[in-house]
Write a protein that holds these residues in place. Structure first.
Motif, PDB file in Angstrom:
ATOM      1  N   PRO A  88     -28.333  33.538  26.736  1.00 50.89           N
ATOM      2  CA  PRO A  88     -28.588  32.476  25.739  1.00 50.89           C
ATOM      3  C   PRO A  88     -28.288  31.082  26.280  1.00 50.89           C
ATOM      4  CG  PRO A  88     -27.249  34.232  24.789  1.00 50.89           C
ATOM      5  CD  PRO A  88     -27.346  34.518  26.252  1.00 50.89           C
ATOM      6  N   ILE A  89     -27.263  30.975  27.121  1.00 47.17           N
ATOM      7  CA  ILE A  89     -26.899  29.653  27.658  1.00 47.17           C
ATOM      8  C   ILE A  89     -28.001  29.141  28.582  1.00 47.17           C
ATOM      9  CG2 ILE A  89     -25.211  28.402  29.051  1.00 47.17           C
ATOM     10  CD1 ILE A  89     -23.114  30.394  28.058  1.00 47.17           C
ATOM     11  N   ALA A  90     -28.469  30.022  29.487  1.00 42.11           N
ATOM     12  CA  ALA A  90     -29.522  29.610  30.423  1.00 42.11           C
ATOM     13  C   ALA A  90     -30.772  29.165  29.664  1.00 42.11           C
ATOM     14  CB  ALA A  90     -29.854  30.755  31.375  1.00 42.11           C
ATOM     15  N   VAL A  91     -31.172  29.955  28.663  1.00 39.18           N
ATOM     16  CA  VAL A  91     -32.403  29.640  27.933  1.00 39.18           C
ATOM     17  C   VAL A  91     -32.260  28.321  27.169  1.00 39.18           C
ATOM     18  CG1 VAL A  91     -33.883  30.360  26.026  1.00 39.18           C
ATOM     19  CG2 VAL A  91     -33.183  32.013  27.745  1.00 39.18           C
ATOM     20  N   SER A  92     -31.132  28.139  26.490  1.00 41.50           N
ATOM     21  CA  SER A  92     -31.037  26.937  25.657  1.00 41.50           C
ATOM     22  C   SER A  92     -30.901  25.684  26.501  1.00 41.50           C
ATOM     23  CB  SER A  92     -29.879  27.057  24.668  1.00 41.50           C
ATOM     24  OG  SER A  92     -28.669  26.959  25.357  1.00 41.50           O
ATOM     25  N   VAL A  93     -30.159  25.748  27.595  1.00 45.69           N
ATOM     26  CA  VAL A  93     -30.064  24.571  28.470  1.00 45.69           C
ATOM     27  C   VAL A  93     -31.440  24.273  29.074  1.00 45.69           C
ATOM     28  CG1 VAL A  93     -29.090  23.670  30.614  1.00 45.69           C
ATOM     29  CG2 VAL A  93     -27.615  24.816  28.976  1.00 45.69           C
ATOM     30  N   GLY A  94     -32.142  25.335  29.499  1.00 45.28           N
ATOM     31  CA  GLY A  94     -33.480  25.163  30.073  1.00 45.28           C
ATOM     32  C   GLY A  94     -34.434  24.504  29.096  1.00 45.28           C
ATOM     33  N   ILE A  95     -34.446  25.002  27.845  1.00 44.46           N
ATOM     34  CA  ILE A  95     -35.345  24.426  26.840  1.00 44.46           C
ATOM     35  C   ILE A  95     -34.932  22.997  26.514  1.00 44.46           C
ATOM     36  CG2 ILE A  95     -36.021  24.566  24.407  1.00 44.46           C
ATOM     37  CD1 ILE A  95     -36.059  27.583  24.697  1.00 44.46           C
ATOM     38  N   GLY A  96     -33.612  22.776  26.389  1.00 46.49           N
ATOM     39  CA  GLY A  96     -33.137  21.422  26.079  1.00 46.49           C
ATOM     40  C   GLY A  96     -33.596  20.420  27.129  1.00 46.49           C
ATOM     41  N   LEU A  97     -33.536  20.799  28.394  1.00 45.82           N
ATOM     42  CA  LEU A  97     -33.910  19.867  29.458  1.00 45.82           C
ATOM     43  C   LEU A  97     -35.419  19.696  29.557  1.00 45.82           C
ATOM     44  CD1 LEU A  97     -31.418  20.808  32.296  1.00 45.82           C
ATOM     45  CD2 LEU A  97     -31.306  18.902  30.696  1.00 45.82           C
ATOM     46  N   SER A  98     -36.171  20.803  29.389  1.00 51.52           N
ATOM     47  CA  SER A  98     -37.618  20.699  29.595  1.00 51.52           C
ATOM     48  C   SER A  98     -38.301  20.011  28.421  1.00 51.52           C
ATOM     49  CB  SER A  98     -38.232  22.077  29.841  1.00 51.52           C
ATOM     50  OG  SER A  98     -38.058  22.887  28.706  1.00 51.52           O
ATOM     51  N   THR A  99     -37.628  19.934  27.263  1.00 52.32           N
ATOM     52  CA  THR A  99     -38.267  19.285  26.118  1.00 52.32           C
ATOM     53  C   THR A  99     -37.765  17.852  25.922  1.00 52.32           C
ATOM     54  OG1 THR A  99     -36.610  20.258  24.664  1.00 52.32           O
ATOM     55  CG2 THR A  99     -38.714  21.401  24.821  1.00 52.32           C
ATOM     56  N   LEU A 100     -37.068  17.324  26.908  1.00 50.29           N
ATOM     57  CA  LEU A 100     -36.613  15.937  26.829  1.00 50.29           C
ATOM     58  C   LEU A 100     -37.834  15.014  26.770  1.00 50.29           C
ATOM     59  CD1 LEU A 100     -33.917  14.237  27.136  1.00 50.29           C
ATOM     60  CD2 LEU A 100     -34.577  13.990  29.511  1.00 50.29           C
ATOM     61  N   GLU A 101     -37.914  14.160  25.721  1.00 50.74           N
ATOM     62  CA  GLU A 101     -39.080  13.292  25.588  1.00 50.74           C
ATOM     63  C   GLU A 101     -39.172  12.358  26.787  1.00 50.74           C
ATOM     64  OE1 GLU A 101     -36.814  13.851  23.292  1.00 50.74           O
ATOM     65  OE2 GLU A 101     -37.616  13.690  21.258  1.00 50.74           O
ATOM     66  N   PRO A 102     -40.412  12.128  27.313  1.00 53.94           N
ATOM     67  CA  PRO A 102     -40.544  11.314  28.523  1.00 53.94           C
ATOM     68  C   PRO A 102     -39.990   9.900  28.357  1.00 53.94           C
ATOM     69  CG  PRO A 102     -42.697  11.930  27.615  1.00 53.94           C
ATOM     70  CD  PRO A 102     -41.676  12.715  26.884  1.00 53.94           C
ATOM     71  N   GLU A 103     -40.052   9.350  27.127  1.00 50.91           N
ATOM     72  CA  GLU A 103     -39.539   7.986  26.933  1.00 50.91           C
ATOM     73  C   GLU A 103     -38.062   7.895  27.302  1.00 50.91           C
ATOM     74  OE1 GLU A 103     -41.310   9.370  24.300  1.00 50.91           O
ATOM     75  OE2 GLU A 103     -42.479   7.807  23.280  1.00 50.91           O
ATOM     76  N   TYR A 104     -37.298   8.963  26.988  1.00 52.28           N
ATOM     77  CA  TYR A 104     -35.871   8.937  27.301  1.00 52.28           C
ATOM     78  C   TYR A 104     -35.659   8.776  28.796  1.00 52.28           C
ATOM     79  CZ  TYR A 104     -34.247  10.140  22.643  1.00 52.28           C
ATOM     80  OH  TYR A 104     -33.956  10.094  21.330  1.00 52.28           O
ATOM     81  N   ARG A 105     -36.508   9.484  29.562  1.00 54.18           N
ATOM     82  CA  ARG A 105     -36.390   9.374  31.007  1.00 54.18           C
ATOM     83  C   ARG A 105     -36.851   7.990  31.469  1.00 54.18           C
ATOM     84  NH1 ARG A 105     -39.866  13.354  32.919  1.00 54.18           N
ATOM     85  NH2 ARG A 105     -39.325  14.530  31.058  1.00 54.18           N
ATOM     86  N   ASP A 106     -37.949   7.512  30.847  1.00 56.41           N
ATOM     87  CA  ASP A 106     -38.559   6.264  31.316  1.00 56.41           C
ATOM     88  C   ASP A 106     -37.641   5.054  31.153  1.00 56.41           C
ATOM     89  OD1 ASP A 106     -40.739   7.595  32.127  1.00 56.41           O
ATOM     90  OD2 ASP A 106     -42.076   6.954  30.516  1.00 56.41           O
ATOM     91  N   ILE A 107     -36.846   5.008  30.056  1.00 62.88           N
ATOM     92  CA  ILE A 107     -36.022   3.804  29.886  1.00 62.88           C
ATOM     93  C   ILE A 107     -35.076   3.632  31.071  1.00 62.88           C
ATOM     94  CG2 ILE A 107     -36.076   3.377  27.397  1.00 62.88           C
ATOM     95  CD1 ILE A 107     -33.565   5.055  27.137  1.00 62.88           C
ATOM     96  N   LEU A 108     -34.613   4.721  31.657  1.00 63.52           N
ATOM     97  CA  LEU A 108     -33.733   4.584  32.820  1.00 63.52           C
ATOM     98  C   LEU A 108     -34.520   4.567  34.128  1.00 63.52           C
ATOM     99  CD1 LEU A 108     -30.461   6.572  32.170  1.00 63.52           C
ATOM    100  CD2 LEU A 108     -31.047   4.210  31.724  1.00 63.52           C
ATOM    101  N   ARG A 109     -35.609   5.363  34.179  1.00 69.68           N
ATOM    102  CA  ARG A 109     -36.376   5.434  35.413  1.00 69.68           C
ATOM    103  C   ARG A 109     -37.005   4.077  35.735  1.00 69.68           C
ATOM    104  NH1 ARG A 109     -40.354   8.465  38.064  1.00 69.68           N
ATOM    105  NH2 ARG A 109     -41.830   8.451  36.357  1.00 69.68           N
ATOM    106  N   ALA A 110     -37.418   3.344  34.681  1.00 66.18           N
ATOM    107  CA  ALA A 110     -38.023   2.024  34.886  1.00 66.18           C
ATOM    108  C   ALA A 110     -37.027   1.057  35.522  1.00 66.18           C
ATOM    109  CB  ALA A 110     -38.519   1.469  33.556  1.00 66.18           C
TER     110      ALA A 110
END
Lengths: 262, 252
Positions: B131-153
């Motif tokens: 359960p831990i592997a699956v939930s961490v995996g889903i949590g990370l893969s469903t991170l909205e791209p905007e969240y990444r972009d504000i820092l990646r930019a």
């Protein structure tokens, strides 16, 4: 005035399951330093692609993007971004959210200086006293105000906004237009604003760029010849009405229809 | 505060009263079904065994759980960030999770013969990391791209984005999975303790109760296990409140 942003002949296509999807076709535009460029166009015409290109988050297939006379190949610290979704971090307070870019861009800046800078901006956008709140405790308009503060806290040269007011109600949106105008008076930055709202583009823009349908190029550029200290009343003047008409016609053309006869 | 402690306590008392009543009204003898009133005698008689065995069960469960958290988070990160890893690992993990773990006890016992502590911790880990592997995996893969972009930019590195955004954002899912894993880890520990000969821990105590037909002892072990499970569960709840309390919205 020199051009801070220059986009020269940019062509780009996305790879999809059903073959390449061209979004931009020989797009050329320029934004002089300190100017506010509003970009309007039909849905799905590649406006968001444009923001990602300027931010250096992706590279175009062909053509060049220049910032400050330097070719953009990767992200740079002098850019601020705001989206329709305020994307505030729920586990941080409003103050900590606004500080976030400083943690990346200015790691050596002292905590007190960071907080002073963030508080100054929160005061400017009317969020005085909300610095200790969580994003979930704020209204949509207030969250977008906080998001604006975060996008300019590190004094970027270029602010890129992708429909930042799109999800707000009409009155809140007009409030934020005025906030945006006041911010510009105090914090000079060059801005690219993607929007679907023609009134917004005329109220905030120094120039309005109409993009054609996909694959998009700059179909029409309107110089907004209105004073910098505009009030909402200006939208009801004959000059503004004429501009809105022109833009409306251009959007019709971009959508592939004949403009209405006035 | 009174409600937070009073309500669960009242629920437990009602449950025990109902249990006592059902045994009494059916007139079941002790060798068919023990009643709550038989338990204090069992605890009094074997209290030192309960302390020693309870501790053995507890530490091996917690050890297995800690390994599950480490390995599960790592697997989740790999699956969350790489599509290829996700496509490759998912069927393997799902298949492994579908294998009844009881069938693995003899296999493990044979490979690591005599390593009772190790085998037990291993089983607690094997049964609870999924359960831990699956939930961490889903949590990370469903991170909205905007969240990444504000820092990646701003030119932030992938590690910075993970530390400042992805990791805290997945904490609520992580703790949700950890609550499931806590109870699973107990099942894993007890499987080995019950099945393997000369076992230790509460599972072995249960087994000796079964061998001797001491039903009050068996039920006393079950209640002790339930108690340990509750303690560990609320330990996780406390951690969740401390590290992911922001995710909880005020009611209404």
């Amino acid at each position: 005035m020199t051009n801070l942003i220059e986009i020269k002949g940019v062509t780009h296509a996305y790879t999809t399951a059903s073959g390449p999807l061209p979004v931009l076709d020989n797009l050329t535009m320029a934004v002089p330093e300190g100017e506010f460029a509003a970009v309007v166009g039909p849905s799905g015409c590649g406006k968001s692609t444009l923001t990602r290109l300027v931010a250096g988050l992706m590279k175009p297939d062909q053509g060049e993007v220049w910032l400050h006379g330097e070719r953009v190949k990767s992200p740079r610290k002098t850019v601020g971004m705001a989206f329709q979704n305020p994307v505030l971090l729920e586990w941080r307070t409003i103050l900590q959210n606004v500080i976030l870019p400083l943690e990346i861009v200015a790691p050596k800046m002292s905590k007190a200086d960071r907080e002073a800078r963030a508080m100054e901006l929160l005061d400017l956008v009317g969020l005085t006293g909300f610095d200790g709140k969580r994003p979930s405790e704020l209204s949509g308009g207030m969250r977008q105000r906080a998001s604006l503060c975060r996008s300019i806290v590190h004094k970027p040269d270029v602010l890129i906004m992708d429909e930042p007011f799109g999800a707000l109600d009409a009155f809140t949106r007009e409030d934020l237009w005025q906030t945006m105008r006041d911010l510009r008076a105090k914090e000079p930055f060059t801005c690219v604003l993607i929007t679907h709202d023609l009134r917004e583009s005329v109220f905030l823009g120094d120039q309005v760029i109409v993009m054609s349908g996909r694959p998009a190029h700059a179909q029409f550029i309107l110089d907004v010849d209105l004073p910098a200290d505009r009030t909402l009343d200006i939208l009801y003047t004959p000059e503004a009405a004429a501009m809105l008409h022109t833009l409306r016609d251009q959007i019709q053309i971009a959508q592939g229809r004949n403009p209405e006869v006035h | 505060m009174l409600r937070q402690i009073g309500v669960p306590l009242a629920a437990i008392l009602i449950f025990l009263a109902l249990w006592e009543f059902i045994v009494w009204v059916n007139g079941w003898p002790n060798y068919k079904m023990a009643s709550p009133s038989d338990l204090p005698a069992a605890y009094a008689k074997y209290w030192n065994l309960f302390l020693v065995m309870g501790w053995q069960t507890l530490w091996r469960t917690v050890a297995g759980l800690l390994i599950a958290v480490l390995v599960g988070t790592l697997l989740g990160m790999i699956m969350g960030f790489s599509r290829i890893a996700r496509d490759g690992l998912y069927p393997l993990l799902v298949g492994f999770n579908a294998v009844p773990k009881a069938t693995l006890v003899p296999v493990i016992s044979l490979i690591f013969i005599g390593q009772h502590d190790f085998n037990t911790v291993l089983m607690a880990f094997l049964i609870s990391f999924f359960p831990i592997a699956v939930s961490v995996g889903i949590g990370l893969s469903t991170l909205e791209p905007e969240y990444r972009d504000i820092l990646r930019a701003l030119g932030a590195s992938n590690f910075t984005i993970f530390r400042k955004i992805a990791l805290p954002k997945t904490l609520p899912e992580f703790f949700g999975a950890l609550k499931v894993s806590v109870t699973l880890a107990f099942i894993g520990t007890n499987l080995v303790e019950i099945i393997s000969p000369h076992g230790r821990g509460l599972g072995a105590l249960f087994q000796s109760g079964a061998t001797n037909g001491d039903y009050p002892l068996m039920f006393a072990v079950l209640i002790a296990l339930a108690l340990l499970g509750i303690v560990l569960y609320y330990g996780v709840v406390w951690l969740e409140k401390t590290f992911a309390g922001w995710a909880e919205r005020p009611a209404g």
